[in-house]
Design an enzyme around this catalytic site. Sequence first.
Site, mmCIF file in Angstrom:
data_model
loop_
_atom_site.group_PDB
_atom_site.id
_atom_site.type_symbol
_atom_site.label_atom_id
_atom_site.label_comp_id
_atom_site.label_asym_id
_atom_site.label_seq_id
_atom_site.Cartn_x
_atom_site.Cartn_y
_atom_site.Cartn_z
ATOM 1 N N SER A 131 41.152 56.019 59.618
ATOM 2 C CA SER A 131 40.883 56.234 61.047
ATOM 3 C C SER A 131 42.124 56.239 61.928
ATOM 4 C CB SER A 131 39.901 55.189 61.576
ATOM 5 O OG SER A 131 38.603 55.571 61.202
ATOM 6 N N LYS A 150 42.564 59.384 63.715
ATOM 7 C CA LYS A 150 41.784 59.720 64.918
ATOM 8 C C LYS A 150 42.680 59.803 66.166
ATOM 9 C CE LYS A 150 37.233 58.008 63.283
ATOM 10 N NZ LYS A 150 37.322 57.663 61.908
ATOM 11 N N TYR A 204 37.244 66.723 58.579
ATOM 12 C CA TYR A 204 37.239 65.280 58.890
ATOM 13 C C TYR A 204 37.671 64.452 57.667
ATOM 14 C CZ TYR A 204 35.558 60.609 59.991
ATOM 15 O OH TYR A 204 35.492 59.241 60.176
ATOM 16 N N TYR A 212 37.040 49.236 66.965
ATOM 17 C CA TYR A 212 35.581 49.231 66.911
ATOM 18 C C TYR A 212 35.026 47.983 67.585
ATOM 19 C CZ TYR A 212 37.541 51.998 63.197
ATOM 20 O OH TYR A 212 38.336 52.832 62.490
ATOM 21 N N VAL A 258 40.154 52.027 57.669
ATOM 22 C CA VAL A 258 39.616 51.271 56.538
ATOM 23 C C VAL A 258 40.513 51.317 55.297
ATOM 24 C CG1 VAL A 258 37.175 51.294 57.219
ATOM 25 C CG2 VAL A 258 38.088 53.156 55.800
HETATM 26 N N1 GLN Z 1 36.994 57.951 56.523
HETATM 27 C C1 GLN Z 1 36.389 56.773 57.065
HETATM 28 C C2 GLN Z 1 34.940 57.004 57.401
HETATM 29 O O1 GLN Z 1 34.631 58.008 57.934
HETATM 30 C C3 GLN Z 1 37.151 56.339 58.274
HETATM 31 C C4 GLN Z 1 36.591 55.081 58.899
HETATM 32 C C5 GLN Z 1 37.626 54.088 59.302
HETATM 33 O O2 GLN Z 1 38.796 54.139 58.905
HETATM 34 N N2 GLN Z 1 37.199 53.122 60.055
HETATM 35 O O3 GLN Z 1 34.087 56.205 57.144
#
Ligand code: GLN
Length: 308
Positions: free
Chosen positions: A66, A69, A192, A244, A262
């Site tokens: 993420s 993002k 994505y 988050y 993650v």
């Molecule tokens: N690729 C992960 C997902 O879509 C990214 C989520 C994350 O890093 N929090 O679940």
Amino acid sequence: MSRPDLTPLLDEIAVEARKSIGRGKVADYIPALARISPGKFGMAICGVDGTEFVTGDADEAFSIQSLSKVFTLVLALQTIGSAPLWKRVGREPSGTAFNSLVQLESERGLPRNPFINAGAIVVTDAITAHSVSPTLQLLGLVRRFAGTDAIYIDEEVARSEAEHGHRNAAIAHLLKSQGNLKARVEDVLAAYYRQCAVAMSCRDMARAFLPLANGGVQPKTGEKLMVPLRAKRINSLMLTCGLYDGVGNFAFRVGIPAKSGVGGGIAAVIPGKYAICVWSPELDGLGNSLAGTRALELFARKTKLSIF
Ligand code: GLN
């Protein structure tokens, strides 16, 4: 003015933060990520004055997940412009898990912010609908921000996530049914997953985040990558939405805008001073790196460099 050598401090933080290893859990809902050694720990800090300090596994590539993002947001803002994008994504903390569907249904397809999966999928759609190769464009942007080509897409991680990406597929289909996805669901999801599978080191990530600490300019090259207002806004969004449902506790403990993934990475920005990236794969229950959070807490405490 002499520049402080932060290496001894980073080494000290690494010893202390490593004590959290063993208490968290490596992300296993993406099987290719579950194979990463939980004992890894790296940290890099880049100063707007050109200084750079690292400790541990700071030069080993990890899955940025993420953290991507932030870069897709920059690219989408460049691609379709600020006003059209903010009509499709909000700017409020979600208070829910990063991959939650609940809010999306009740709020009629307007994701709370660009840093949860639903918001990021809309952001990726904005790029995909205007590009024949959204992933290459994104990769190019990240390389330019970091000033190196040593950044790649780990196709195995992308495939693994695609095979197990039922929640993200559900989010994308829901967005499509709610009229907030323009490109084909399959194309948006493919882009994505590949952007989440970008692999790079803590050192390169800290370099790539440095323009956000420096009013949009990469101090290493003098290249203007975004206007100061955009850098400020992205930092603000990280402060309120970057971790988050754990963002409030992170602000309480650390007090520095940051974005987590993650894969165990957290990248942080101290405006006017530093960009930092820490990587430790074990996560807390909300999907944020346990030792990484601890390391940033220690850093803020020891240097008094929180933004507050
Ligand atoms: N690729 C992960 C997902 O879509 C990214 C989520 C994350 O890093 N929090 O679940």
